[in-house]
Motif scaffolding. Structure first.
Motif, PDB file in Angstrom:
ATOM      1  N   GLU A 278       0.357   4.237  -2.632  1.00 26.17           N
ATOM      2  CA  GLU A 278       0.229   5.665  -2.307  1.00 26.17           C
ATOM      3  C   GLU A 278       1.304   6.474  -3.023  1.00 26.17           C
ATOM      4  N   ALA A 279       2.520   5.949  -3.034  1.00 25.92           N
ATOM      5  CA  ALA A 279       3.623   6.674  -3.671  1.00 25.92           C
ATOM      6  C   ALA A 279       3.387   6.817  -5.170  1.00 25.92           C
ATOM      7  N   LEU A 280       2.945   5.739  -5.814  1.00 23.42           N
ATOM      8  CA  LEU A 280       2.744   5.789  -7.274  1.00 23.42           C
ATOM      9  C   LEU A 280       1.642   6.777  -7.653  1.00 23.42           C
ATOM     10  N   VAL A 281       0.544   6.764  -6.906  1.00 24.67           N
ATOM     11  CA  VAL A 281      -0.556   7.678  -7.243  1.00 24.67           C
ATOM     12  C   VAL A 281      -0.128   9.121  -6.975  1.00 24.67           C
ATOM     13  N   PHE A 282       0.577   9.321  -5.886  1.00 26.11           N
ATOM     14  CA  PHE A 282       1.115  10.652  -5.583  1.00 26.11           C
ATOM     15  C   PHE A 282       2.049  11.114  -6.702  1.00 26.11           C
TER      16      PHE A 282
ATOM     17  N   ASN B 214       0.825  -1.215   0.000  1.00 31.26           N
ATOM     18  CA  ASN B 214       0.000   0.000   0.000  1.00 31.26           C
ATOM     19  C   ASN B 214       0.858   1.264   0.000  1.00 31.26           C
ATOM     20  N   ALA B 215       2.040   1.200   0.595  1.00 32.35           N
ATOM     21  CA  ALA B 215       2.971   2.332   0.508  1.00 32.35           C
ATOM     22  C   ALA B 215       3.336   2.581  -0.949  1.00 32.35           C
ATOM     23  N   PHE B 216       3.590   1.516  -1.674  1.00 33.61           N
ATOM     24  CA  PHE B 216       3.924   1.629  -3.102  1.00 33.61           C
ATOM     25  C   PHE B 216       2.746   2.244  -3.853  1.00 33.61           C
TER      26      PHE B 216
END
Lengths: 296, 296, 296, 296
Positions: free
Chosen positions: A187-191, A183-185
């Motif tokens: 969030e980072a990708l969408v950001f 989920n960190a990945f």
């Protein structure tokens, strides 16, 4: 020569059983439905007609079934494993089940006079084929050492995690980390994409530094290909985070980031992506932020 | 032969400047305090007495200073970079600063008729020495290509992330992921240890599967050694997560897991661990759960 | 008789100025655009042609403008408040602005030799009309007591919160609580409705116990009427939670629940509800859970 | 005249049973241990020697026991409620138990041919004494109306929340909101105090606006008095938030703020405050931020 009984010929169990056969063990298999037994029979591997008969013939009985209810059933049913057990047998429980279910199974086996190892595995179908699953063994040291050759046919490495139940706890540990990282990945990708970065560039950067790992490489490639076919589905990751949080509550460890991760997987389920690969946890966030990570 | 001016000889800047020298560039350095210039002078590298003079002699001027205020000062002060700029020069801003600060610096440089590349780096002192920082370049393609040999002396790979500002956005992206991953590791380790698992076993398991990465390997080893000397301190990670969340708010990306991670780093600061390595984010959780991850 | 200058005749400022007039003060008003001054002129209230002239005639100058930039402008512009100040005047800053902006305004006023009270208000247009805003006053006790009658014409109660800046901090405190409570209500309502409960029943239950408060009563009624016309918009609540979290980071208070609330308001903005009333924070959650709280 | 059997004379049950007696019902009581029955016997209220005998004499049987296991036991044990049931009886289950436990109890009662109402209550000992508990009734409308006079002797209001199970769901709804609100108050108070605000002033401000409610008034007073004697302990609030999140996961409602609240209560348990009043959720945060909310 050690005879190994293997119960549960699903997507994971089938290649695991073949690896036992390849390693030279005398293998006998059983599956609830007979179609999955057929290739083994054709190759000359013994097929038992009940868990009881499999158990009576085996030194080590491996269980690789769908869930805790299935473990209980294969042990306790008529002509079940318990019916065939004696003190010369070791039961190696490899299915991913809850801690309480592990302890209950261990108790039933102990009451029957046999030995028990808790040995869930970490990894998906690829490592199952290659014999590189991470084996997470819980049990008395002597017993774990006795069955280590059997585990080593399917797993590399085999990690002895402590007494019975600690294999299950290690599985929760690693899946807790996996769910957070996934989920960190997301969030980072969408950001990053909403900021105008290209997916390929983000993948390159992640693959070049401290975070370079098979998870991000594999999921990054899958997302780029819009491939959400399940290796490990959102529903299972949600279940594992829920189990981890329940246990964390019991033992007094507050986990606020993991709790946020669980709700992200809950959102993916709520939006209908429960059966897709856990990488689909990024989809509700894409919808929320009105951006697609893998567009051009 | 290309002359490269390098401003900012701190822990990162010093090895980066040496790498430029080793790569055969004609290097001229400047530092606000002269002590850090001394080793360069002794080795026969040119030392300028002001940013203006450095700039007048250089084709490419690299900035690697502490923060956005320091960038503004080195550009705008008397005898600053802007005083020495003309259209033949390219300014490569490598310090980690905010997006708005990047854009403001770019505008000043453009007004002076010179070219600008936004090129923060990902990595710590080790990669700085080895020339394996990840270079995150933002700027016009032609300009980035022109300075690529300069960047390549310090960085491998050099990733062109888009226009001016996108290097900075990529830095936020990667540090957002890093902060989440670090705190995920902390939550997982405390959970696992409280469950009775040994740190060594958890490290082995993490190092054997999809999550095998330099971050977890390095931080796991440091935690085992009770070594929280800072490579990248809690305070910086907190600042970067705060910047990322501020920007995420501006562009409309809700990040609930990252928000939880930021509060975990806030807790570490509140407890007095702001100067320690970011791995110290696990300490408040250890205190809360009354467990030490690296005891025996 | 005390002359009170009032600058800023917006939705809040207009009824506040009328309340001063009703309370018998000698009132003089100023607004950047003249249309809002017209009703006062028609009623015989003095209208100044600049902040400077207003200030020269006033014992107390109240500022109720849109944001920190507007406060700075009205103080520092040509013919601004600072131009008219002397030691006989007290400036009462009532706009909602950041802590740093409050301190900067206070410093400018002090340098001009005048006295300063920081007095943001809690409440919306209804309480502004009724004179029941909650006045959050920060400043020296003697100064606050001197202007208490002025504040009491607009506010009930007037709470002396400490020195200059503490009014602003109290405003952050109360809006932090408000944002958390609003999103808690949203999560509870969506959870309950998805469980099959009726909105009316949930409102009745909330209104009957420990949580019976004007916020839940008012927002519950508005949601039932599908009325999301803004009293206090999502954008403002998001800004206030962001300010509170920034300050919490500065002073070392980790706030994981508030951080989750901020991301919920961020989601509402991302989905296009920024201008709607803060009750619209429930809309992304309704979409996620595929349920409408106020259907039948 | 209606005869009401009341099983479970604990802190809540005792005043509830007295209220039934005061309302003029023919009351018969039973408690697992006889000491709590004594005051009733002395006042001339009938005391049954088993749930079965109580049930045989009653038109309506109210259950107010400690948890789901106790409900199951009082129904199914030898000489239990089921042994005494027939179609003329209605069982009103008022204990706070899980949804699945409610449905299981309802099924047992239905199989015995009797009618069932799910009626947990919201409120603590004070409202129990005053007959102002909020009654949350789930069941067929006709059945709920039949027992409404009985419920009304103990509760005001009585809210019919839907079919069997909806009383329990409403209880989860209200406790979810309560837990969020309590922890929001805790975060706000610690934030405010660390900012230099006085507890009394914060209480005044909260009590003057949209958030004025019995919960904040009561908990604010208790915190000021350093009184954490339990009305509703941290452990119970943690359990209720855990149940709510489990159910939210089942029905597809992601609740990230509630998840953060649950971890805050988990932290309070981990720090040893599980038995204290739920207001003690602020203690770990005070420790983290190194501030005491109620100092001077």
């Amino acid at each position: 020569m050690t005879t190994v009984g293997f119960i549960g010929l699903g997507a994971m169990g089938t290649p695991m059983a073949w690896n036992l056969d390849d390693a030279g063990f005398d293998v006998v298999v059983y599956n609830r439905t007979t179609d999955h037994e057929q290739p083994f029979a054709e190759a000359g591997v013994s097929v038992a007609d009940s868990p009881k008969h499999l158990t009576k013939r085996s030194d080590v009985v491996c269980l690789m079934v769908s869930d805790g209810d299935a473990v209980a059933e294969v042990l306790e049913r008529d002509l079940g494993v318990l019916d065939g057990l004696d003190e010369s047998t070791t039961v190696v429980q490899m299915s991913t089940i809850a801690y309480e279910e592990t302890m209950a199974a261990a108790e039933l086996v102990a009451e029957a006079g046999a030995r028990f190892v808790d040995a869930p595995v970490s990894g998906t179908v690829g490592p199952a084929r290659e014999g590189t699953l991470v084996g997470l063994a819980g049990g008395d040291e002597a017993v774990v050492e006795d069955v280590r050759p059997v585990l080593a046919a399917m797993c590399d490495p085999v990690v002895h995690c402590g007494g019975v139940g600690q294999g299950t706890n290690m599985k929760l540990f690693v899946n807790l980390l996996l769910g957070n990282a996934m989920n960190a990945f997301a969030e980072a990708l969408v950001f990053g994409r909403k900021n105008g970065l290209a997916l390929d560039d983000m993948r390159t950067v992640v693959g070049s530094g401290g975070l370079d790992c098979p998870l991000f490489a594999g999921k990054g490639a899958a997302i780029a290909d819009d491939d959400f076919e399940s290796r490990f589905p959102v529903d299972y990751q949600f279940k594992d985070l829920s189990l981890a949080l329940a246990r964390a509550g019991d033992i007094g460890v507050p986990l606020s980031q993991t709790a946020a991760a669980r709700e992200a997987f809950s959102a993916a389920r709520a939006r209908g992506y429960g059966d897709e690969d856990m990488a689909a946890v990024l989809k509700p966030l894409e919808e929320m932020a009105n951006v697609s990570v893998n567009d051009d």
